[in-house]
Design an enzyme around this catalytic site. Sequence first.
Site, PDB file in Angstrom:
ATOM      1  N   PHE A  35       0.812  -1.226   0.000  1.00 50.35           N
ATOM      2  CA  PHE A  35       0.000   0.000   0.000  1.00 50.35           C
ATOM      3  C   PHE A  35       0.841   1.269   0.000  1.00 50.35           C
ATOM      4  O   PHE A  35       0.364   2.333  -0.379  1.00 50.35           O
ATOM      5  CB  PHE A  35      -0.919   0.014   1.238  1.00 50.35           C
ATOM      6  CG  PHE A  35      -0.227   0.508   2.488  1.00 50.35           C
ATOM      7  CD1 PHE A  35      -0.218   1.856   2.811  1.00 50.35           C
ATOM      8  CD2 PHE A  35       0.456  -0.364   3.332  1.00 50.35           C
ATOM      9  CE1 PHE A  35       0.444   2.319   3.945  1.00 50.35           C
ATOM     10  CE2 PHE A  35       1.114   0.087   4.456  1.00 50.35           C
ATOM     11  CZ  PHE A  35       1.103   1.434   4.764  1.00 50.35           C
ATOM     12  N   LYS A  56      -1.222  -6.947  -9.538  1.00 53.76           N
ATOM     13  CA  LYS A  56      -2.247  -6.853  -8.494  1.00 53.76           C
ATOM     14  C   LYS A  56      -1.836  -5.772  -7.495  1.00 53.76           C
ATOM     15  O   LYS A  56      -0.944  -5.968  -6.685  1.00 53.76           O
ATOM     16  CB  LYS A  56      -2.429  -8.192  -7.761  1.00 53.76           C
ATOM     17  CG  LYS A  56      -3.709  -8.173  -6.934  1.00 53.76           C
ATOM     18  CD  LYS A  56      -3.674  -9.046  -5.714  1.00 53.76           C
ATOM     19  CE  LYS A  56      -2.843  -8.552  -4.594  1.00 53.76           C
ATOM     20  NZ  LYS A  56      -3.359  -7.355  -3.901  1.00 53.76           N
ATOM     21  N   SER A  83       4.982  -7.112   3.624  1.00 47.56           N
ATOM     22  CA  SER A  83       5.509  -7.446   4.951  1.00 47.56           C
ATOM     23  C   SER A  83       6.261  -8.776   4.931  1.00 47.56           C
ATOM     24  O   SER A  83       6.029  -9.631   4.064  1.00 47.56           O
ATOM     25  CB  SER A  83       4.348  -7.493   5.948  1.00 47.56           C
ATOM     26  OG  SER A  83       3.384  -8.403   5.489  1.00 47.56           O
ATOM     27  N   CYS A 116       9.763   1.508   3.572  1.00 46.94           N
ATOM     28  CA  CYS A 116      10.649   0.405   3.972  1.00 46.94           C
ATOM     29  C   CYS A 116      12.060   0.916   4.188  1.00 46.94           C
ATOM     30  O   CYS A 116      12.880   0.233   4.776  1.00 46.94           O
ATOM     31  CB  CYS A 116      10.635  -0.698   2.928  1.00 46.94           C
ATOM     32  SG  CYS A 116      11.405  -0.196   1.406  1.00 46.94           S
ATOM     33  N   GLU A 146       9.128  -3.958  13.181  1.00 45.47           N
ATOM     34  CA  GLU A 146       8.795  -2.848  12.283  1.00 45.47           C
ATOM     35  C   GLU A 146       7.513  -2.169  12.768  1.00 45.47           C
ATOM     36  O   GLU A 146       6.474  -2.819  12.888  1.00 45.47           O
ATOM     37  CB  GLU A 146       8.592  -3.382  10.855  1.00 45.47           C
ATOM     38  CG  GLU A 146       8.337  -2.280   9.850  1.00 45.47           C
ATOM     39  CD  GLU A 146       8.237  -2.798   8.416  1.00 45.47           C
ATOM     40  OE1 GLU A 146       7.608  -3.836   8.186  1.00 45.47           O
ATOM     41  OE2 GLU A 146       8.793  -2.129   7.514  1.00 45.47           O
TER      42      GLU A 146
HETATM   43  P1  NAD Z   1       1.227  -6.639   3.120  1.00 43.19           P
HETATM   44  O1  NAD Z   1       2.180  -7.766   3.297  1.00 43.19           O
HETATM   45  O2  NAD Z   1       0.093  -6.513   4.069  1.00 43.19           O
HETATM   46  O3  NAD Z   1       0.574  -6.688   1.659  1.00 43.19           O
HETATM   47  C1  NAD Z   1       1.350  -6.791   0.502  1.00 43.19           C
HETATM   48  C2  NAD Z   1       0.570  -7.526  -0.573  1.00 43.19           C
HETATM   49  O4  NAD Z   1       0.307  -8.858  -0.139  1.00 43.19           O
HETATM   50  C3  NAD Z   1      -0.779  -6.907  -0.898  1.00 43.19           C
HETATM   51  O5  NAD Z   1      -0.933  -6.866  -2.294  1.00 43.19           O
HETATM   52  C4  NAD Z   1      -1.785  -7.837  -0.248  1.00 43.19           C
HETATM   53  O6  NAD Z   1      -2.986  -7.915  -0.980  1.00 43.19           O
HETATM   54  C5  NAD Z   1      -1.071  -9.181  -0.256  1.00 43.19           C
HETATM   55  N1  NAD Z   1      -1.447 -10.010   0.898  1.00 43.19           N
HETATM   56  C6  NAD Z   1      -1.716  -9.591   2.161  1.00 43.19           C
HETATM   57  N2  NAD Z   1      -2.030 -10.645   2.949  1.00 43.19           N
HETATM   58  C7  NAD Z   1      -1.949 -11.743   2.178  1.00 43.19           C
HETATM   59  C8  NAD Z   1      -2.168 -13.143   2.426  1.00 43.19           C
HETATM   60  N3  NAD Z   1      -2.514 -13.598   3.617  1.00 43.19           N
HETATM   61  N4  NAD Z   1      -2.002 -13.996   1.394  1.00 43.19           N
HETATM   62  C9  NAD Z   1      -1.637 -13.541   0.172  1.00 43.19           C
HETATM   63  N5  NAD Z   1      -1.434 -12.240  -0.113  1.00 43.19           N
HETATM   64  C10 NAD Z   1      -1.584 -11.339   0.878  1.00 43.19           C
HETATM   65  O7  NAD Z   1       2.132  -5.305   3.114  1.00 43.19           O
HETATM   66  P2  NAD Z   1       1.648  -3.793   3.155  1.00 43.19           P
HETATM   67  O8  NAD Z   1       1.128  -3.483   4.520  1.00 43.19           O
HETATM   68  O9  NAD Z   1       0.799  -3.475   1.989  1.00 43.19           O
HETATM   69  O10 NAD Z   1       3.036  -3.033   2.927  1.00 43.19           O
HETATM   70  C11 NAD Z   1       3.887  -2.646   3.977  1.00 43.19           C
HETATM   71  C12 NAD Z   1       5.070  -3.572   4.082  1.00 43.19           C
HETATM   72  O11 NAD Z   1       5.797  -3.579   2.845  1.00 43.19           O
HETATM   73  C13 NAD Z   1       6.081  -3.134   5.129  1.00 43.19           C
HETATM   74  O12 NAD Z   1       6.518  -4.256   5.832  1.00 43.19           O
HETATM   75  C14 NAD Z   1       7.204  -2.525   4.313  1.00 43.19           C
HETATM   76  O13 NAD Z   1       8.466  -2.552   4.940  1.00 43.19           O
HETATM   77  C15 NAD Z   1       7.183  -3.407   3.108  1.00 43.19           C
HETATM   78  N6  NAD Z   1       7.838  -2.780   1.957  1.00 43.19           N
HETATM   79  C16 NAD Z   1       9.037  -3.287   1.572  1.00 43.19           C
HETATM   80  C17 NAD Z   1       9.729  -2.707   0.522  1.00 43.19           C
HETATM   81  C18 NAD Z   1      11.061  -3.250   0.095  1.00 43.19           C
HETATM   82  O14 NAD Z   1      11.511  -2.945  -0.996  1.00 43.19           O
HETATM   83  N7  NAD Z   1      11.720  -4.062   0.911  1.00 43.19           N
HETATM   84  C19 NAD Z   1       9.164  -1.615  -0.150  1.00 43.19           C
HETATM   85  C20 NAD Z   1       7.921  -1.133   0.248  1.00 43.19           C
HETATM   86  C21 NAD Z   1       7.264  -1.727   1.327  1.00 43.19           C
END
Ligand code: NAD
Length: 496
Positions: free
Chosen positions: A159, A183, A236, A292, A396
């Site tokens: 997000f 997606k 995450s 991140c 985090e």
């Molecule tokens: P999230 O893990 O909640 O969601 C990410 C994606 O996974 C979404 O598209 C979501 O629909 C999908 N998803 C969520 N739960 C799922 C499940 N149970 N099964 C399958 N798919 C699922 O992450 P978020 O809250 O959207 O983003 C924040 C996180 O992203 C933070 O931890 C941040 O550090 C990380 N991030 C990392 C980087 C990097 O390059 N390392 C960059 C940006 C963000």
Amino acid sequence: MVVLEEPLKKIVEIKNYIDGDWVESESDEKRDIINPSKLKKIAEVPEGCAEDVKMAVDAASDAFPSWRKTTPLTRARYFFRLKELLEENFETLARVCTMEHGKIIDESRGEIRRGIENVEVAAGIPSLMMGYNLEDISRGIDEILIKQPLGVFACIAPFNFPFMVPLWFMPTAVATGNTYVLKPSPWTPLSMVKFMELVDEAGFPPGVINMVHGNVAPVQEILRNPEVKGVSFVGSTHIGRDIIYKEAAATGKRVQAQCGAKNHLVVMPDADIESTIPSLLSSFFGNTGQRCLAGANLVMVGEDEAWVKSTLDKIKDAAAKIKIGYGLEEGIQMGPLQAEHRKERVLSYIEKGVEEGAKLVMDGRKYDSSGYPEKCFLGPSVFEGVTTDMTIAREEIFGPVMSVMRVPNLDEAIKTINKSEYGNAASVFTNSGKTGRRFQYEVQCGNIGVNIGTAAPMAFFPFSGMKDSFFGDLHGQGRDAVDFFTESKVVIQRWP
Ligand code: NAD
């Protein structure tokens, strides 16, 4: 006060984009998209289902043979056209991003620019995709390496950078001759909706780039579907490591999973404090801490109490002056958390920090939100006396919280960083080249800053990450991305 015009005037009914058409999801369930600064509904997005993904993957699969045969030069030209359209629509894209995410307009503009840079890199694919060769590996025999696309790739996005993150992957994947299913995050899908309108206008052949919305069900199908050859995930650590990396690998897919972070920013006694303070503020509190690459733990090095106190006083004074509000209003420096539950999560960490004995010297909960609905807004918080065993030092938080730690010397600073389960980013502020070199050499993190608070790699470098911050081998962006999206084929030939 100047308030920028909102580009979304009525509630957007979001559809999937499959095979060159906007189509309704097969799922009846919908989710409201709320502007977190105003708590106003701005769109409705389908929750999505396996059927949606199957249709998108079928379309991408059908489009692949012909797209693969389209020459790299011709494929690149679609990206030149897309780049023009992105420039023409730059401001609208930035404002949509602010509306759905809450980040201030300049942060959105920065994000759109970073996204466009990935399109620019992809337009150079005829050079980037070149292989290499050697004449006479044995007498009269030559060997060449060529890079070929694999088929359908997919991106599962977070997000927090709704526009930029999908562009870390899609342009390179498609320019190298693959077809694509994207997606977006179910919380911030609108930036990609606006982007796909431009993809449509750029005239990419139907099926080459597709988009499906939703949360868990579409991801499960992406992971299961044998036609999907590789997945780029950003999100995450739990989801990236325990679901995406494991399940995608089980069906033989390539995976790059960029995950969570806990970044340390180290300030040495010889740092130039005047230039360090703005870098720290931007790293810890920019994007309301939802990056991140955001600073999480501030590591003050040395035992000069007066220097530590005066530095922390300067940080707190500057943090107290941050103007919080709606990102489309002029002069605002920090927006809200993206959703109410994200603020709840940050609040629970603040409570945990207090419970575990850290000293809350600046309490973001006391921020006066007058003029804005308070559900998602939170001021910057600063904890002092934080130790490595505390929850707020390890996990985090993903919000505007700075945890200050003290260590006697650089050895201990590096040990502290390397003890963390995460390895996304770390920075050191110093006037010593020797310290900077040692930091770069020994710190186990993928993105290193020396006198840089947010070490964000440009589009022509990989966005790195290690340990619990990354699962896979090849990162997003740069040459890593070209290798991730292509198969290296070796040809050995003799013509007697
Ligand atoms: P999230 O893990 O909640 O969601 C990410 C994606 O996974 C979404 O598209 C979501 O629909 C999908 N998803 C969520 N739960 C799922 C499940 N149970 N099964 C399958 N798919 C699922 O992450 P978020 O809250 O959207 O983003 C924040 C996180 O992203 C933070 O931890 C941040 O550090 C990380 N991030 C990392 C980087 C990097 O390059 N390392 C960059 C940006 C963000």
